[in-house]
Design a protein around this motif. Structure first.
Motif, PDB file in Angstrom:
ATOM      1  N   ARG A  60       0.832  -1.212   0.000  1.00  0.00           N
ATOM      2  CA  ARG A  60       0.000   0.000   0.000  1.00  0.00           C
ATOM      3  C   ARG A  60       0.866   1.260   0.000  1.00  0.00           C
ATOM      4  O   ARG A  60       0.533   2.240  -0.654  1.00  0.00           O
ATOM      5  N   LEU A  61       1.991   1.232   0.700  1.00  0.00           N
ATOM      6  CA  LEU A  61       2.908   2.363   0.715  1.00  0.00           C
ATOM      7  C   LEU A  61       3.474   2.614  -0.674  1.00  0.00           C
ATOM      8  O   LEU A  61       3.477   3.751  -1.163  1.00  0.00           O
ATOM      9  N   GLU A  62       3.952   1.558  -1.326  1.00  0.00           N
ATOM     10  CA  GLU A  62       4.511   1.699  -2.673  1.00  0.00           C
ATOM     11  C   GLU A  62       3.460   2.159  -3.673  1.00  0.00           C
ATOM     12  O   GLU A  62       3.790   2.837  -4.645  1.00  0.00           O
ATOM     13  N   GLY A  63       2.211   1.814  -3.432  1.00  0.00           N
ATOM     14  CA  GLY A  63       1.132   2.223  -4.324  1.00  0.00           C
ATOM     15  C   GLY A  63       0.578   3.605  -4.037  1.00  0.00           C
ATOM     16  O   GLY A  63      -0.328   4.070  -4.722  1.00  0.00           O
ATOM     17  N   GLY A  64       1.091   4.268  -3.010  1.00  0.00           N
ATOM     18  CA  GLY A  64       0.640   5.615  -2.684  1.00  0.00           C
ATOM     19  C   GLY A  64      -0.644   5.658  -1.877  1.00  0.00           C
ATOM     20  O   GLY A  64      -1.272   6.708  -1.776  1.00  0.00           O
ATOM     21  N   ALA A  65      -1.041   4.529  -1.288  1.00  0.00           N
ATOM     22  CA  ALA A  65      -2.305   4.472  -0.555  1.00  0.00           C
ATOM     23  C   ALA A  65      -2.141   4.683   0.944  1.00  0.00           C
ATOM     24  O   ALA A  65      -3.132   4.704   1.663  1.00  0.00           O
ATOM     25  N   VAL A  66      -0.903   4.843   1.413  1.00  0.00           N
ATOM     26  CA  VAL A  66      -0.638   4.967   2.845  1.00  0.00           C
ATOM     27  C   VAL A  66       0.184   6.224   3.091  1.00  0.00           C
ATOM     28  O   VAL A  66       1.139   6.501   2.369  1.00  0.00           O
ATOM     29  N   THR A  67      -0.189   6.968   4.125  1.00  0.00           N
ATOM     30  CA  THR A  67       0.639   8.065   4.606  1.00  0.00           C
ATOM     31  C   THR A  67       1.423   7.525   5.794  1.00  0.00           C
ATOM     32  O   THR A  67       0.842   7.239   6.835  1.00  0.00           O
ATOM     33  N   PRO A  68       2.734   7.341   5.639  1.00  0.00           N
ATOM     34  CA  PRO A  68       3.509   6.687   6.694  1.00  0.00           C
ATOM     35  C   PRO A  68       3.744   7.600   7.894  1.00  0.00           C
ATOM     36  O   PRO A  68       3.766   8.822   7.774  1.00  0.00           O
ATOM     37  N   THR A  69       3.939   6.970   9.044  1.00  0.00           N
ATOM     38  CA  THR A  69       4.306   7.696  10.253  1.00  0.00           C
ATOM     39  C   THR A  69       5.822   7.915  10.259  1.00  0.00           C
ATOM     40  O   THR A  69       6.570   7.238   9.533  1.00  0.00           O
ATOM     41  N   LEU A  70       6.271   8.833  11.099  1.00  0.00           N
ATOM     42  CA  LEU A  70       7.721   9.037  11.220  1.00  0.00           C
ATOM     43  C   LEU A  70       8.436   7.789  11.712  1.00  0.00           C
ATOM     44  O   LEU A  70       9.508   7.448  11.179  1.00  0.00           O
ATOM     45  N   PRO A  71       7.902   7.060  12.699  1.00  0.00           N
ATOM     46  CA  PRO A  71       8.589   5.825  13.106  1.00  0.00           C
ATOM     47  C   PRO A  71       8.729   4.826  11.954  1.00  0.00           C
ATOM     48  O   PRO A  71       9.768   4.170  11.829  1.00  0.00           O
ATOM     49  N   LEU A  72       7.712   4.713  11.107  1.00  0.00           N
ATOM     50  CA  LEU A  72       7.811   3.799   9.963  1.00  0.00           C
ATOM     51  C   LEU A  72       8.886   4.286   8.993  1.00  0.00           C
ATOM     52  O   LEU A  72       9.665   3.489   8.477  1.00  0.00           O
ATOM     53  N   LEU A  73       8.969   5.587   8.769  1.00  0.00           N
ATOM     54  CA  LEU A  73      10.008   6.118   7.875  1.00  0.00           C
ATOM     55  C   LEU A  73      11.399   5.809   8.428  1.00  0.00           C
ATOM     56  O   LEU A  73      12.306   5.444   7.663  1.00  0.00           O
ATOM     57  N   HIS A  74      11.575   5.919   9.730  1.00  0.00           N
ATOM     58  CA  HIS A  74      12.866   5.577  10.349  1.00  0.00           C
ATOM     59  C   HIS A  74      13.192   4.105  10.126  1.00  0.00           C
ATOM     60  O   HIS A  74      14.325   3.752   9.761  1.00  0.00           O
ATOM     61  N   ARG A  75      12.219   3.235  10.347  1.00  0.00           N
ATOM     62  CA  ARG A  75      12.451   1.793  10.165  1.00  0.00           C
ATOM     63  C   ARG A  75      12.731   1.469   8.699  1.00  0.00           C
ATOM     64  O   ARG A  75      13.573   0.616   8.392  1.00  0.00           O
ATOM     65  N   LEU A  76      12.029   2.140   7.780  1.00  0.00           N
ATOM     66  CA  LEU A  76      12.265   1.893   6.350  1.00  0.00           C
ATOM     67  C   LEU A  76      13.671   2.299   5.937  1.00  0.00           C
ATOM     68  O   LEU A  76      14.320   1.589   5.167  1.00  0.00           O
ATOM     69  N   ALA A  77      14.136   3.427   6.441  1.00  0.00           N
ATOM     70  CA  ALA A  77      15.498   3.866   6.102  1.00  0.00           C
ATOM     71  C   ALA A  77      16.515   2.813   6.530  1.00  0.00           C
ATOM     72  O   ALA A  77      17.422   2.471   5.769  1.00  0.00           O
ATOM     73  N   GLY A  78      16.358   2.282   7.733  1.00  0.00           N
ATOM     74  CA  GLY A  78      17.263   1.227   8.187  1.00  0.00           C
ATOM     75  C   GLY A  78      17.107  -0.042   7.383  1.00  0.00           C
ATOM     76  O   GLY A  78      18.086  -0.675   6.992  1.00  0.00           O
TER      77      GLY A  78
END
Length: 101
Positions: A60-78
């Motif tokens: 859903r994130l890759e498809g543009g259907a989700v607005t991620p939280t900052l904690p998720l963005l931190h985990r994705l970067a790692g």
């Protein structure tokens, strides 16, 4: 023969709407995640496991259907072994995982 959706004409008033700007931000981020994930050669499921989320969230994130939280963005970067650069202006968003130098 021209396809039905070969020429998109979005009125300027729509481009300035908060919904249009937010959708553009979600799509830019989703594309950045997809590009980095595929460059690493990992599946959505593997990225989800690394980031402590589900494959559905990644899809859903890759498809543009989700607005991620900052904690998720931190985990994705790692999980994507890099840093996430996001540039936000009043009307646009650019997101990318720059190549390591």
């Amino acid at each position: 023969m021209k396809g039905y959706h070969t020429n998109w004409n979005v009125p300027d008033a729509h481009r300035e709407s908060p919904e249009y700007v937010e959708a553009g931000a979600r799509i830019a981020l989703g594309q950045a995640v997809y590009d980095r994930r595929t460059a690493l050669g990992i599946s959505q499921a593997e990225l989800a496991a690394r980031a402590g989320t589900t494959q559905t969230v990644i899809s859903r994130l890759e498809g543009g259907a989700v607005t991620p939280t900052l904690p998720l963005l931190h985990r994705l970067a790692g999980a994507l072994e890099g840093e996430l650069d996001i540039k936000i202006t009043g009307t646009s968003t650019r997101a990318e995982f720059p190549l390591a130098s």
